[in-house]
Design a protein around this motif. Structure first.
Motif, PDB file in Angstrom:
ATOM      1  N   LEU A 340       0.861  -1.152   0.058  1.00  0.00           N
ATOM      2  CA  LEU A 340       0.135   0.080   0.036  1.00  0.00           C
ATOM      3  C   LEU A 340       0.839   1.116  -0.045  1.00  0.00           C
ATOM      4  O   LEU A 340       0.458   2.266  -0.641  1.00  0.00           O
ATOM      5  N   GLY A 341       1.959   1.227   0.587  1.00  0.00           N
ATOM      6  CA  GLY A 341       2.762   2.347   0.834  1.00  0.00           C
ATOM      7  C   GLY A 341       3.629   2.739  -0.539  1.00  0.00           C
ATOM      8  O   GLY A 341       4.278   3.687  -0.364  1.00  0.00           O
ATOM      9  N   ASP A 342       3.394   2.076  -1.327  1.00  0.00           N
ATOM     10  CA  ASP A 342       4.127   2.092  -2.856  1.00  0.00           C
ATOM     11  C   ASP A 342       3.419   2.793  -3.866  1.00  0.00           C
ATOM     12  O   ASP A 342       4.059   2.622  -4.865  1.00  0.00           O
ATOM     13  N   VAL A 343       2.448   3.229  -3.637  1.00  0.00           N
ATOM     14  CA  VAL A 343       1.578   3.589  -4.721  1.00  0.00           C
ATOM     15  C   VAL A 343       1.867   4.793  -5.545  1.00  0.00           C
ATOM     16  O   VAL A 343       1.955   4.908  -6.798  1.00  0.00           O
ATOM     17  N   GLU A 344       2.616   5.858  -4.790  1.00  0.00           N
ATOM     18  CA  GLU A 344       3.058   6.923  -5.443  1.00  0.00           C
ATOM     19  C   GLU A 344       4.293   6.540  -6.177  1.00  0.00           C
ATOM     20  O   GLU A 344       4.363   7.121  -7.243  1.00  0.00           O
ATOM     21  N   LYS A 345       5.210   5.484  -5.911  1.00  0.00           N
ATOM     22  CA  LYS A 345       6.239   5.275  -6.527  1.00  0.00           C
ATOM     23  C   LYS A 345       5.871   4.489  -7.794  1.00  0.00           C
ATOM     24  O   LYS A 345       6.332   4.556  -8.989  1.00  0.00           O
ATOM     25  N   ALA A 346       4.584   3.633  -7.708  1.00  0.00           N
ATOM     26  CA  ALA A 346       4.080   2.879  -8.829  1.00  0.00           C
ATOM     27  C   ALA A 346       3.572   3.927 -10.003  1.00  0.00           C
ATOM     28  O   ALA A 346       3.686   3.665 -11.191  1.00  0.00           O
ATOM     29  N   PHE A 347       2.880   5.112  -9.543  1.00  0.00           N
ATOM     30  CA  PHE A 347       2.610   6.045 -10.216  1.00  0.00           C
ATOM     31  C   PHE A 347       3.799   6.739 -11.312  1.00  0.00           C
ATOM     32  O   PHE A 347       3.596   6.856 -12.297  1.00  0.00           O
ATOM     33  N   ALA A 348       4.750   6.782 -10.478  1.00  0.00           N
ATOM     34  CA  ALA A 348       6.176   7.482 -11.325  1.00  0.00           C
ATOM     35  C   ALA A 348       6.617   6.405 -12.252  1.00  0.00           C
ATOM     36  O   ALA A 348       7.029   6.831 -13.228  1.00  0.00           O
ATOM     37  N   ARG A 349       6.496   5.132 -11.780  1.00  0.00           N
ATOM     38  CA  ARG A 349       6.856   4.157 -13.035  1.00  0.00           C
ATOM     39  C   ARG A 349       5.932   3.857 -13.929  1.00  0.00           C
ATOM     40  O   ARG A 349       6.398   3.731 -15.173  1.00  0.00           O
ATOM     41  N   MET A 350       4.845   4.158 -13.706  1.00  0.00           N
ATOM     42  CA  MET A 350       3.927   4.241 -14.862  1.00  0.00           C
ATOM     43  C   MET A 350       4.001   5.340 -15.802  1.00  0.00           C
ATOM     44  O   MET A 350       4.081   5.116 -17.086  1.00  0.00           O
ATOM     45  N   HIS A 351       4.424   6.439 -15.246  1.00  0.00           N
ATOM     46  CA  HIS A 351       4.549   7.684 -16.019  1.00  0.00           C
ATOM     47  C   HIS A 351       5.817   7.342 -16.955  1.00  0.00           C
ATOM     48  O   HIS A 351       5.812   7.951 -18.136  1.00  0.00           O
ATOM     49  N   GLU A 352       6.884   6.668 -16.377  1.00  0.00           N
ATOM     50  CA  GLU A 352       7.858   6.405 -17.124  1.00  0.00           C
ATOM     51  C   GLU A 352       7.876   5.407 -18.172  1.00  0.00           C
ATOM     52  O   GLU A 352       8.682   5.039 -18.953  1.00  0.00           O
ATOM     53  N   GLY A 353       6.607   4.865 -17.933  1.00  0.00           N
ATOM     54  CA  GLY A 353       6.490   3.453 -19.074  1.00  0.00           C
ATOM     55  C   GLY A 353       7.152   2.260 -18.626  1.00  0.00           C
ATOM     56  O   GLY A 353       7.602   1.715 -19.737  1.00  0.00           O
ATOM     57  N   ASP A 354       7.652   1.958 -17.398  1.00  0.00           N
ATOM     58  CA  ASP A 354       8.459   0.913 -16.743  1.00  0.00           C
ATOM     59  C   ASP A 354       7.409  -0.316 -16.738  1.00  0.00           C
ATOM     60  O   ASP A 354       8.119  -1.407 -16.505  1.00  0.00           O
ATOM     61  N   VAL A 355       6.130  -0.042 -16.508  1.00  0.00           N
ATOM     62  CA  VAL A 355       5.392  -1.220 -16.347  1.00  0.00           C
ATOM     63  C   VAL A 355       4.287  -1.433 -17.003  1.00  0.00           C
ATOM     64  O   VAL A 355       3.561  -0.301 -17.650  1.00  0.00           O
ATOM     65  N   LEU A 356       3.683  -2.766 -17.081  1.00  0.00           N
ATOM     66  CA  LEU A 356       2.174  -2.835 -17.658  1.00  0.00           C
ATOM     67  C   LEU A 356       1.296  -2.699 -16.480  1.00  0.00           C
ATOM     68  O   LEU A 356       0.499  -1.891 -16.593  1.00  0.00           O
ATOM     69  N   ARG A 357       1.573  -3.332 -15.224  1.00  0.00           N
ATOM     70  CA  ARG A 357       0.564  -3.162 -14.041  1.00  0.00           C
ATOM     71  C   ARG A 357       1.542  -3.381 -12.756  1.00  0.00           C
ATOM     72  O   ARG A 357       2.235  -4.515 -12.764  1.00  0.00           O
ATOM     73  N   SER A 358       1.493  -2.503 -11.962  1.00  0.00           N
ATOM     74  CA  SER A 358       1.924  -2.707 -10.548  1.00  0.00           C
ATOM     75  C   SER A 358       0.724  -3.082  -9.942  1.00  0.00           C
ATOM     76  O   SER A 358      -0.230  -2.582 -10.163  1.00  0.00           O
ATOM     77  N   VAL A 359       0.985  -4.355  -8.980  1.00  0.00           N
ATOM     78  CA  VAL A 359      -0.172  -4.805  -8.351  1.00  0.00           C
ATOM     79  C   VAL A 359      -0.025  -4.700  -6.893  1.00  0.00           C
ATOM     80  O   VAL A 359       0.908  -5.296  -6.412  1.00  0.00           O
ATOM     81  N   VAL A 360      -1.024  -4.028  -6.150  1.00  0.00           N
ATOM     82  CA  VAL A 360      -0.798  -3.895  -4.676  1.00  0.00           C
ATOM     83  C   VAL A 360      -1.485  -5.094  -4.121  1.00  0.00           C
ATOM     84  O   VAL A 360      -2.476  -5.700  -4.399  1.00  0.00           O
ATOM     85  N   MET A 361      -0.495  -5.936  -3.139  1.00  0.00           N
ATOM     86  CA  MET A 361      -1.050  -7.091  -2.536  1.00  0.00           C
ATOM     87  C   MET A 361      -1.326  -6.809  -1.145  1.00  0.00           C
ATOM     88  O   MET A 361      -0.610  -6.240  -0.560  1.00  0.00           O
ATOM     89  N   LEU A 362      -2.459  -7.141  -0.667  1.00  0.00           N
ATOM     90  CA  LEU A 362      -2.640  -7.103   0.607  1.00  0.00           C
ATOM     91  C   LEU A 362      -2.739  -8.273   1.773  1.00  0.00           C
ATOM     92  O   LEU A 362      -3.182  -9.490   1.048  1.00  0.00           O
TER      93      LEU A 362
END
Length: 362
Positions: A340-362
């Motif tokens: 959950l604490g990594d969502v802001e970093k995932a947005f940055a990776r999305m913007h850079e085109g590094d991922v198809l999907r980051s998935v939050v696991m709970l």
């Protein structure tokens, strides 16, 4: 009793997201509380954070989710505690003019939970993204937003059908009605675009042309089933698509970017009487200008794809079955799993085109 859980909040326009304690009410009539197991980070969540959807802050982000029903309210019969479900953001009403005409995927009165989840410290009402709000340990939804699927499938994989992957596959199969032997072009090869490639491949398209400005995304599209790729930063995509289709243009062109310039490319890259499918989401300020004579003269169909024109109760279990049979690889969309604490970093990776999907696991 109401429960307090951790969830990811977008407090204001373009402000960093943060993890807060939120209060989940007991489910009322027609509602369900779901214990979230996995939730994909979708570009729509970033749109919410940026104020691109509306300004009803604070938002409880997250909507591509799978989990287990924990409790249901009065009158709920389709799901029960213990069911493994994918959450959807178009719970059909069954009563509107679209539903009564046998077209529930166009339902004009989709619904969400009536009660509000709130911030625990202030009591401020939260606006759940797409009526779901699943970057949280638990969430409250309308029971119709819960679709039962085989619990043997990974939650990280299942949740992606809740939005982007379903939107792309459905754009090809349901909206574009791609058939065996068709030629298909997909403009924009992020998560939704690559899902459209998968859908076209599943439908039996003979030629699938992937278009993007990023060679990394084009390579991923090849792995997903594209037969040809075009880097539109270095080549004219309309000319390239025509060249790859004997000068005619593609039978179906799927625009997965949501911009006027790429939509215009899609319009002119299709064959006469071909189909354009818009599944990329534009912003409110965007305008499109096309010569009306060209719209008339080229014939065919210009379609918008809402959620891949899917019916969750029909399409989610089917696609899970195909995944389990090895006919489609939904797991290929999961680039990384995060907390959950990594969502802001995932947005940055999305913007850079590094991922198809980051998935939050709970």
């Amino acid at each position: 009793m109401p429960q307090q859980v951790q969830g990811v909040i977008a407090p204001g326009k373009n402000e960093p997201v943060r993890v807060e304690t939120i209060t989940i009410p007991d489910p009322g009539p027609g509602e369900a509380v779901v214990k979230v197991q996995a939730c994909g980070v979708c570009h729509t969540d970033l749109h919410y954070k940026q104020g691109g959807i509306n300004d009803d802050f604070p938002f409880l982000l997250g909507h591509e989710a799978a989990g287990v029903v924990e409790a249901v309210g009065n009158g709920v019969t389709d799901v029960e505690p213990g069911d493994f479900v994918i959450l959807n953001w178009r719970a059909v009403c069954g009563r509107c003019r679209a539903c009564l005409r046998g077209r529930p995927w166009y339902c004009f009165d989709t619904h969400n939970a009536r009660q509000k989840m709130t911030l625990a410290d202030s009591g401020a009402a939260l606006s759940p993204a797409l009526g779901i709000g699943a970057f949280a340990e638990k969430t409250l939804v309308a029971a119709g937003q819960c679709t039962k699927v085989d619990p043997a499938v990974s939650p990280a994989v299942a949740g992606l059908l809740g939005c982007g992957v379903m939107a792309g596959i459905g754009a090809a199969i349901n909206t574009g009605q791609v058939g065996r032997g068709d030629s298909v072009a997909v403009i924009g090869c992020g998560g939704v675009g690559n899902a459209a490639v998968v859908g076209a491949h599943l439908a039996g398209a003979a030629r699938i042309i992937a278009v993007d400005i990023d060679d990394r995304k084009l390579e991923t599209a090849r792995k997903m089933g594209a037969t040809h790729t075009v880097n539109s930063r270095t080549s004219d995509p309309v000319e390239a698509i025509r060249e790859l289709t004997r000068g005619f243009g593609a039978d179906v062109v799927i625009e997965a970017v949501g911009r006027p310039e790429t939509y215009e490319q899609a319009f002119y890259a299709r064959d006469l009487a071909g189909t354009v499918v818009l599944v990329g989401v534009p912003t409110p300020d965007m305008k499109l200008e096309l010569p009306l004579l060209d719209v008339f003269g080229r014939g065919g169909a210009l379609k918008s794809s809402w959620y891949g024109d899917c019916l969750p109760s029909r399409d989610f279990p089917m696609l899970i079955d195909l995944h389990q049979q090895g006919r489609i690889d939904l797991g290929a969309f999961v680039t990384e799993t995060i907390g959950l604490g990594d969502v802001e970093k995932a947005f940055a990776r999305m913007h850079e085109g590094d991922v198809l999907r980051s998935v939050v696991m709970l």
